[in-house]
Design a protein around this motif. Structure first.
Motif, mmCIF file in Angstrom:
data_model
loop_
_atom_site.group_PDB
_atom_site.id
_atom_site.type_symbol
_atom_site.label_atom_id
_atom_site.label_comp_id
_atom_site.label_asym_id
_atom_site.label_seq_id
_atom_site.Cartn_x
_atom_site.Cartn_y
_atom_site.Cartn_z
ATOM 1 N N ARG A 13 10.842 -8.059 0.755
ATOM 2 C CA ARG A 13 9.605 -9.092 0.723
ATOM 3 C C ARG A 13 8.754 -8.664 -0.355
ATOM 4 N NH1 ARG A 13 8.219 -7.544 6.629
ATOM 5 N NH2 ARG A 13 9.036 -5.728 6.115
ATOM 6 N N TYR A 14 8.531 -9.656 -0.954
ATOM 7 C CA TYR A 14 7.785 -9.372 -2.053
ATOM 8 C C TYR A 14 6.184 -9.351 -2.013
ATOM 9 C CZ TYR A 14 11.879 -9.541 -4.719
ATOM 10 O OH TYR A 14 13.275 -9.425 -5.006
ATOM 11 N N ARG A 15 5.695 -9.762 -0.741
ATOM 12 C CA ARG A 15 4.574 -9.600 -0.411
ATOM 13 C C ARG A 15 4.471 -9.541 1.328
ATOM 14 N NH1 ARG A 15 -0.068 -13.355 -2.942
ATOM 15 N NH2 ARG A 15 -1.271 -11.808 -2.052
ATOM 16 N N LEU A 16 3.427 -8.721 1.539
ATOM 17 C CA LEU A 16 3.146 -8.443 2.904
ATOM 18 C C LEU A 16 1.917 -8.959 3.464
ATOM 19 C CD1 LEU A 16 4.682 -4.855 3.254
ATOM 20 C CD2 LEU A 16 5.605 -6.844 4.321
ATOM 21 N N ASP A 17 1.156 -9.575 2.650
ATOM 22 C CA ASP A 17 -0.285 -10.060 3.149
ATOM 23 C C ASP A 17 -0.332 -11.483 2.520
ATOM 24 O OD1 ASP A 17 0.068 -10.041 0.253
ATOM 25 O OD2 ASP A 17 -2.135 -9.147 -0.202
ATOM 26 N N ARG B 217 -2.091 3.321 4.715
ATOM 27 C CA ARG B 217 -2.641 4.161 3.328
ATOM 28 C C ARG B 217 -1.331 4.546 2.718
ATOM 29 N NH1 ARG B 217 -6.929 6.934 1.990
ATOM 30 N NH2 ARG B 217 -6.978 8.980 0.779
ATOM 31 N N VAL B 218 -1.366 4.423 1.540
ATOM 32 C CA VAL B 218 -0.073 4.820 0.786
ATOM 33 C C VAL B 218 -0.509 5.672 -0.476
ATOM 34 C CG1 VAL B 218 1.002 2.513 1.327
ATOM 35 C CG2 VAL B 218 -0.648 2.500 -0.838
ATOM 36 N N PRO B 219 0.212 6.390 -0.953
ATOM 37 C CA PRO B 219 0.143 7.121 -2.235
ATOM 38 C C PRO B 219 -0.279 6.111 -3.434
ATOM 39 C CG PRO B 219 2.200 7.713 -1.298
ATOM 40 C CD PRO B 219 2.059 6.682 -0.651
ATOM 41 N N ARG B 220 -1.296 6.814 -3.944
ATOM 42 C CA ARG B 220 -1.709 5.997 -5.140
ATOM 43 C C ARG B 220 -0.808 5.726 -6.233
ATOM 44 N NH1 ARG B 220 -7.018 5.423 -6.651
ATOM 45 N NH2 ARG B 220 -7.560 7.410 -5.552
ATOM 46 N N ASP C 39 -4.258 11.957 -1.878
ATOM 47 C CA ASP C 39 -4.566 11.307 -3.128
ATOM 48 C C ASP C 39 -3.994 9.746 -2.732
ATOM 49 O OD1 ASP C 39 -5.480 9.893 -5.367
ATOM 50 O OD2 ASP C 39 -3.802 10.807 -6.379
ATOM 51 N N GLY C 40 -4.540 8.946 -1.950
ATOM 52 C CA GLY C 40 -3.927 7.777 -1.517
ATOM 53 C C GLY C 40 -4.832 6.583 -1.488
ATOM 54 N N VAL C 41 -4.526 5.532 -1.356
ATOM 55 C CA VAL C 41 -5.105 4.232 -1.531
ATOM 56 C C VAL C 41 -4.885 3.349 -0.150
ATOM 57 C CG1 VAL C 41 -5.542 4.339 -3.750
ATOM 58 C CG2 VAL C 41 -3.599 3.028 -2.886
ATOM 59 N N GLU C 42 -5.546 2.677 0.168
ATOM 60 C CA GLU C 42 -5.299 1.596 1.377
ATOM 61 C C GLU C 42 -4.997 0.101 1.051
ATOM 62 O OE1 GLU C 42 -7.895 1.548 4.702
ATOM 63 O OE2 GLU C 42 -7.909 3.573 5.052
ATOM 64 N N LEU C 43 -3.952 -0.647 1.693
ATOM 65 C CA LEU C 43 -3.636 -1.802 1.520
ATOM 66 C C LEU C 43 -3.894 -2.532 3.182
ATOM 67 C CD1 LEU C 43 -0.072 -1.209 0.002
ATOM 68 C CD2 LEU C 43 -2.019 -1.505 -1.211
ATOM 69 N N LYS C 44 -3.977 -3.507 2.962
ATOM 70 C CA LYS C 44 -4.125 -4.504 4.094
ATOM 71 C C LYS C 44 -3.165 -5.389 4.346
ATOM 72 C CE LYS C 44 -9.234 -4.567 4.839
ATOM 73 N NZ LYS C 44 -10.488 -5.216 5.276
ATOM 74 N N ASP D 121 1.383 -11.382 -8.053
ATOM 75 C CA ASP D 121 -0.064 -10.728 -7.220
ATOM 76 C C ASP D 121 0.503 -9.906 -6.371
ATOM 77 O OD1 ASP D 121 -1.491 -12.597 -8.876
ATOM 78 O OD2 ASP D 121 -1.274 -14.040 -7.418
ATOM 79 N N MET D 122 -0.183 -8.623 -6.684
ATOM 80 C CA MET D 122 0.252 -7.444 -5.670
ATOM 81 C C MET D 122 -0.870 -7.457 -4.625
ATOM 82 S SD MET D 122 3.036 -6.181 -6.707
ATOM 83 C CE MET D 122 3.062 -4.520 -5.978
ATOM 84 N N ALA D 123 -0.726 -6.735 -3.434
ATOM 85 C CA ALA D 123 -1.853 -6.608 -2.658
ATOM 86 C C ALA D 123 -2.781 -5.859 -3.057
ATOM 87 C CB ALA D 123 -1.131 -5.943 -1.549
ATOM 88 N N ALA D 124 -4.234 -6.308 -2.798
ATOM 89 C CA ALA D 124 -5.118 -5.305 -3.340
ATOM 90 C C ALA D 124 -5.222 -4.090 -2.799
ATOM 91 C CB ALA D 124 -6.322 -6.151 -3.056
ATOM 92 N N GLU D 125 -5.644 -2.938 -3.505
ATOM 93 C CA GLU D 125 -5.940 -1.611 -2.952
ATOM 94 C C GLU D 125 -7.009 -0.964 -2.912
ATOM 95 O OE1 GLU D 125 -3.740 0.825 -5.884
ATOM 96 O OE2 GLU D 125 -1.768 -0.117 -5.473
ATOM 97 N N TYR D 126 -7.577 -0.334 -1.937
ATOM 98 C CA TYR D 126 -8.835 -0.019 -1.750
ATOM 99 C C TYR D 126 -8.998 1.692 -1.683
ATOM 100 C CZ TYR D 126 -9.250 -4.775 0.124
ATOM 101 O OH TYR D 126 -8.820 -6.101 0.339
#
Length: 435
Positions: free
Chosen positions: A328-332, A405-408, A237-242, A116-121
């Motif tokens: 780390r495989y998750r940050l959320d 904010r990370v590249p898509r 061209d980016g998306v956001e992660l929490k 399960d990857m962190a959701a992108e917004y």
């Protein structure tokens, strides 16, 4: 409990793992003979023991003894390989190793589940991004990859850090007051953490540019660490992660806070310029003698007295990482990872290679951990920055506190390799058709 069918491919991979292991063992016994097989095992065990003892000597001595130990550590497996060749057994060892590697690969593939990857917004493109760049970080990556000019062409305001006494947190706060709607950093993880804390406090997104030396935070965000200029794609061209933020005392950390032996190494004045050399120079005293105040750890129901090193991380590191140098495989996940090491001698140190024996390596996952000591003030390494903090030091986690904010399009974070759990593998291969 609802039974969930197991995909046929995973079931056959599990069976293949057992079949490959059986073929490897039968080959060893049939081709070499029982007597030769026992000899192989004995020689291999002796070579491993000598290599581990030499490695321990290398870590706990200096000068001539250290380098003589390094020579023995290399010579031991080479000598074993020569013995195999003289006995005409080398081909058996090679084939056995290939089959065993195939067994491990098949077993892990069978046990692999969806990660399960962190959701992108999707969020609007920032109109007034403000980037802080340290030209000295990462051996000069800001200049080498022309990050300043590339960022300015994309509409970002760039602040170059000149000198070592710049308060980057104050610079970031002023930028937000002046209208910045994104804060970013091209620099080390310590600087990243300071500005990330301001971004979370002010409610603006944060941009990571992998221009530091190790770029652990960038690694765990799935960013390109080879070419930091690709991180600037997030501006267009980016998306956001929490993601979560850790806190040690009053300091934010994006990676980890270290205590005891870990912190002592970070505290050394030479550490920033020569991390590997400084670590090797300090290890003998850290591993063989008591250094500094005695630590105590309270993490939920876990209580520890006297560990030599403690690492508290913003989400847990992989199970094969005892130094916080992996990923780390998750940050959320909303939890702190706690890793405590207690080495009492060569046997304990050797056991760390295989995951540590009871009492040597302690792990926990909690939301709060308190680190106390026999001293009123304690050295702490916060994302590689050397600090002194009053005790006890309380570490906490703030779930989803930071918008990143990370590249898509980016390399991404791979799924964690599963542990080779033979009980699960046996059920998958020969059990009922359920997970």
């Amino acid at each position: 409990m609802v039974d969930v069918p197991v995909p046929a491919g995973r079931r056959w991979l599990a069976r293949l793992a057992f079949l490959t292991a059986a073929v490897a063992i039968v080959l060893l016994l049939a081709a070499a003979g029982v007597r030769a097989s026992v000899a192989l095992l004995l020689v291999s065990a002796l070579g491993m023991a000598i290599m581990l003892a030499a490695a321990w000597s290398f870590l706990t001595h200096r000068g001539v003894v250290r380098w003589a130990s390094a020579l023995v550590a290399v010579a031991a497996p080479v000598t074993v390989a020569i013995w195999y060749a003289r006995e005409s057994l080398i081909w058996i060892v090679v084939v056995f190793a290939v089959l065993w590697a195939g067994m491990v690969a098949a077993g892990r593939a069978a046990l692999l589940r969806h990660h399960d990857m962190a959701a992108e917004y999707d969020t609007p493109r920032p109109s007034r991004p403000f980037l802080i760049m340290n030209p000295r970080s990462g051996g000069g990556k800001v200049v080498r990859f022309d990050l300043e000019q590339r960022a300015r062409k994309l509409g970002a305001e760039v602040f170059l850090v000149q000198g070592t006494d710049v308060d980057v947190a104050a610079v970031a706060r002023q930028a937000v007051r002046d209208g910045a709607d994104l804060l970013g950093v091209a620099g080390g993880d310590g600087t990243q953490a300071l500005v990330a804390g301001v971004a979370a406090e002010c409610g603006v997104p944060f941009l990571v540019i992998s221009a530091g030396t190790r770029n652990h935070f960038a690694l765990d965000l799935g960013l390109d660490r080879v070419d930091p200029s690709t991180c600037l794609d997030a501006l267009t061209d980016g998306v956001e992660l929490k993601v979560d933020l850790g806190r040690a005392g009053d300091r934010i950390f994006v990676n980890n806070a270290s205590f005891g032996a870990y912190a002592t190494i970070v505290q050394s004045p030479e550490y920033r310029d020569d991390k590997t050399g400084t670590t090797l120079d300090l290890l003998p005293d850290l591993l063989t003698g008591h250094q500094g105040p005695t630590l105590s750890v309270q993490a939920g129901s876990l209580s520890l007295i006297g560990p030599q090193a403690v690492l508290v991380s913003n989400n847990p590191y992989g199970l094969d990482d005892v130094a916080g140098l992996g990923r780390r495989y998750r940050l959320d996940g909303g939890i702190l990872g706690v890793l405590a090491v207690h080495v009492r001698g060569a046997a304990d140190a050797a056991s760390l290679v295989f995951g540590g024996r009871p009492g040597t390596l302690t792990r926990a996952e909690v939301r709060t951990v308190d680190i106390d000591s026999t001293a009123g003030r304690l050295p702490v390494g916060v994302d590689g920055e050397a600090l002194i903090m009053p005790t006890p030091v309380r570490c906490t986690i703030s779930p989803g506190a930071l918008r990143v904010r990370v590249p898509r399009h980016r390399p991404g974070v791979p799924a964690p390799p599963p542990e080779l759990d033979w009980a699960r593998l046996r059920k998958l291969a020969f059990g009922l058709n359920r997970r």
